[in-house]
Design a protein around this motif. Structure first.
Motif, PDB file in Angstrom:
ATOM      1  N   VAL A  55       0.815  -1.225   0.000  1.00 13.74           N
ATOM      2  CA  VAL A  55       0.000   0.000   0.000  1.00 13.74           C
ATOM      3  C   VAL A  55       0.847   1.274   0.000  1.00 13.74           C
ATOM      4  O   VAL A  55       0.497   2.258  -0.658  1.00 13.74           O
ATOM      5  CB  VAL A  55      -0.984   0.009   1.188  1.00 13.74           C
ATOM      6  N   GLY A  56       1.956   1.277   0.736  1.00 13.93           N
ATOM      7  CA  GLY A  56       2.810   2.458   0.759  1.00 13.93           C
ATOM      8  C   GLY A  56       3.395   2.742  -0.608  1.00 13.93           C
ATOM      9  O   GLY A  56       3.438   3.897  -1.067  1.00 13.93           O
ATOM     10  N   ALA A  57       3.836   1.686  -1.297  1.00 14.37           N
ATOM     11  CA  ALA A  57       4.405   1.842  -2.635  1.00 14.37           C
ATOM     12  C   ALA A  57       3.333   2.247  -3.642  1.00 14.37           C
ATOM     13  O   ALA A  57       3.596   3.034  -4.559  1.00 14.37           O
ATOM     14  CB  ALA A  57       5.080   0.545  -3.070  1.00 14.37           C
TER      15      ALA A  57
ATOM     16  N   GLY B 267       1.418  19.287  -4.646  1.00  7.39           N
ATOM     17  CA  GLY B 267       1.447  19.896  -5.961  1.00  7.39           C
ATOM     18  C   GLY B 267       2.592  19.456  -6.845  1.00  7.39           C
ATOM     19  O   GLY B 267       2.909  20.126  -7.836  1.00  7.39           O
ATOM     20  N   ARG B 268       3.197  18.335  -6.533  1.00  7.11           N
ATOM     21  CA  ARG B 268       4.294  17.823  -7.346  1.00  7.11           C
ATOM     22  C   ARG B 268       4.472  16.328  -7.064  1.00  7.11           C
ATOM     23  O   ARG B 268       3.897  15.796  -6.106  1.00  7.11           O
ATOM     24  CB  ARG B 268       5.609  18.567  -7.049  1.00  7.11           C
ATOM     25  N   GLY B 269       5.266  15.688  -7.897  1.00  3.47           N
ATOM     26  CA  GLY B 269       5.560  14.272  -7.679  1.00  3.47           C
ATOM     27  C   GLY B 269       6.891  14.113  -6.988  1.00  3.47           C
ATOM     28  O   GLY B 269       7.937  14.154  -7.637  1.00  3.47           O
TER      29      GLY B 269
ATOM     30  N   VAL C 102       1.263   9.139  -6.373  1.00  2.00           N
ATOM     31  CA  VAL C 102       1.706  10.539  -6.350  1.00  2.00           C
ATOM     32  C   VAL C 102       2.477  10.860  -7.627  1.00  2.00           C
ATOM     33  O   VAL C 102       2.235  11.885  -8.290  1.00  2.00           O
ATOM     34  CB  VAL C 102       2.586  10.814  -5.113  1.00  2.00           C
ATOM     35  N   MET C 103       3.409   9.992  -7.981  1.00  2.29           N
ATOM     36  CA  MET C 103       4.209  10.199  -9.187  1.00  2.29           C
ATOM     37  C   MET C 103       3.347  10.096 -10.448  1.00  2.29           C
ATOM     38  O   MET C 103       3.489  10.893 -11.386  1.00  2.29           O
ATOM     39  CB  MET C 103       5.334   9.170  -9.242  1.00  2.29           C
TER      40      MET C 103
ATOM     41  N   GLY D  31      -2.687   8.422  -2.325  1.00  2.00           N
ATOM     42  CA  GLY D  31      -1.655   9.063  -3.133  1.00  2.00           C
ATOM     43  C   GLY D  31      -2.164  10.300  -3.844  1.00  2.00           C
ATOM     44  O   GLY D  31      -1.448  11.307  -3.970  1.00  2.00           O
ATOM     45  N   ILE D  32      -3.406  10.260  -4.308  1.00  2.00           N
ATOM     46  CA  ILE D  32      -4.012  11.429  -4.959  1.00  2.00           C
ATOM     47  C   ILE D  32      -4.074  12.605  -3.997  1.00  2.00           C
ATOM     48  O   ILE D  32      -3.758  13.746  -4.358  1.00  2.00           O
ATOM     49  CB  ILE D  32      -5.424  11.067  -5.478  1.00  2.00           C
ATOM     50  N   ILE D  33      -4.474  12.332  -2.758  1.00  2.00           N
ATOM     51  CA  ILE D  33      -4.563  13.411  -1.764  1.00  2.00           C
ATOM     52  C   ILE D  33      -3.187  14.008  -1.493  1.00  2.00           C
ATOM     53  O   ILE D  33      -3.029  15.239  -1.400  1.00  2.00           O
ATOM     54  CB  ILE D  33      -5.195  12.877  -0.465  1.00  2.00           C
ATOM     55  N   VAL D  34      -2.174  13.148  -1.370  1.00  2.00           N
ATOM     56  CA  VAL D  34      -0.810  13.645  -1.134  1.00  2.00           C
ATOM     57  C   VAL D  34      -0.347  14.503  -2.311  1.00  2.00           C
ATOM     58  O   VAL D  34       0.206  15.599  -2.131  1.00  2.00           O
ATOM     59  CB  VAL D  34       0.167  12.477  -0.907  1.00  2.00           C
TER      60      VAL D  34
END
Length: 344
Positions: free
Chosen positions: A84-86, A262-264, A92-93, A254-257
């Motif tokens: 899940v962390g990955a 505002g960046r990957g 995010v990326m 990840g979307i929220i982060v």
């Protein structure tokens, strides 16, 4: 007529009173500690109880609670999702790459990333259900795969506006302002959108796991898979649902982060696995249920968030925070399981 001496009555009532006290401590251990932390931090630092700070705590733990809810579902079927962390970090990326490099808008990006999370969950399920790979080994392998995969498209660089791609060209896209609203806006200027998403996910999963047939089948599969299969449950399908849901919720985290920063960032999501697993395991102690449950996971995430926020406001050295967090968590679990064992 024979009367019972008062001393005998008091002796008869003592075991019942003691049992009631043990049961109260067992069921409310986490809440008692959480209330104690709030009172302690409020006395030491009055700004802690400020509504803005409390909302800041909830916003900070929203991602952990959402990802932890997915982990909870896999725990319910007797599995465990280490990827899940990955998945969250890769999301995010992926979100940043979709907008900055591919030129996607906010809606297209959200759909793409959620589909990516569901796909990873399906791959986990295929390895575990079809190929019979143990869940820890399968999800650990996928974790390493994603950790490396997310770095390949940008040659290990973070993704931001003006990114220089490996072929020497410059990315022409930008982050959609509507996407940033997911992580930075608030309802009525008070309740952050991530908190609303956390509450929505928690309520939906609570109803799913505690009030529906699918929820009963999840716990039945985790309790005794062979018995559940003999009773007519399609355990392979149930396990697949669980891992796909876990991957999708990790992608949402990840979307929220991504919307918040505002960046990957290549370092994003480094602690999300451990924090979400910790929240899920603390959930076992909430109300003395001693089983994975979504309500407990959210309470566990808030518990950790309150602790870290309070320690930060008290200027506690960063290198002591993990120790204090671990000590308090051990105390909460000891109160729940230790009292229960004493009663037995």
């Amino acid at each position: 007529m024979t009367t019972v001496p008062e001393s005998s009555k008091s002796h008869a009532q003592t075991p019942a009173t003691s049992e009631l006290l043990r049961e109260t401590i067992r069921r409310g251990a986490v809440f008692i500690l959480l209330a104690g932390l709030v009172v302690l931090f409020s006395i030491a630092q009055p700004a802690f109880i400020n509504i803005n700070n409390l909302m800041s705590i909830l916003q900070a733990v929203a991602v952990v609670a959402i990802i932890g809810a997915g982990v909870t579902v896999t725990l319910a079927i007797g599995g465990f999702d280490l990827s899940v962390g990955a998945v969250a970090a890769s999301s995010v990326m992926a979100a940043s790459y979709a907008m900055i490099v591919l030129g996607f808008n906010a809606l297209e990006t959200v759909i793409l990333v959620l589909a990516f999370g569901a796909l990873v969950g399906a791959i986990n399920a295929f390895l575990i259900v079809r190929l019979k790979v143990p869940d820890l080994l399968a999800t650990l392998a996928v974790m390493f795969l994603l950790t490396g995969l997310q770095l390949i498209p940008t040659a290990g660089r973070s993704i931001s506006v003006g990114l220089i791609l490996p072929d020497g060209t410059t990315a022409a896209g930008k982050v959609d302002p509507n996407f940033l609203l997911i992580g930075r806006s608030s309802l009525f200027g008070l309740i952050p959108v991530p908190v609303i998403l956390m509450i929505s996910v928690a309520l939906a999963l609570f109803v799913l796991t505690e009030r529906t047939r699918i929820g009963r089948l999840l716990y039945a599969t985790g309790g005794n898979e062979v018995a559940a299969r003999l009773a007519g449950t399609n355990t392979a399908r149930i396990k697949t649902y669980a891992y796909v849901l876990s991957g999708t919720l990790a992608a949402l985290g990840g979307i929220i982060v991504a919307a918040r920063v505002g960046r990957g960032d290549v370092s994003s999501g480094a602690s999300l696995l451990m924090d979400s697993v910790a929240a899920s395991l603390i959930g076992f102690a909430v109300l003395g249920l001693r089983r994975p449950n979504v309500l407990g996971t959210v309470i566990g995430a808030v518990f950790v968030g309150v602790l870290l926020n309070g320690l930060t406001m008290l200027n506690a050295p960063y290198y002591t925070q993990d120790f204090v967090k671990g000590a308090v968590l051990v105390g909460a679990l000891a109160l729940t399981y230790g009292v229960s064992r004493t009663r037995a």
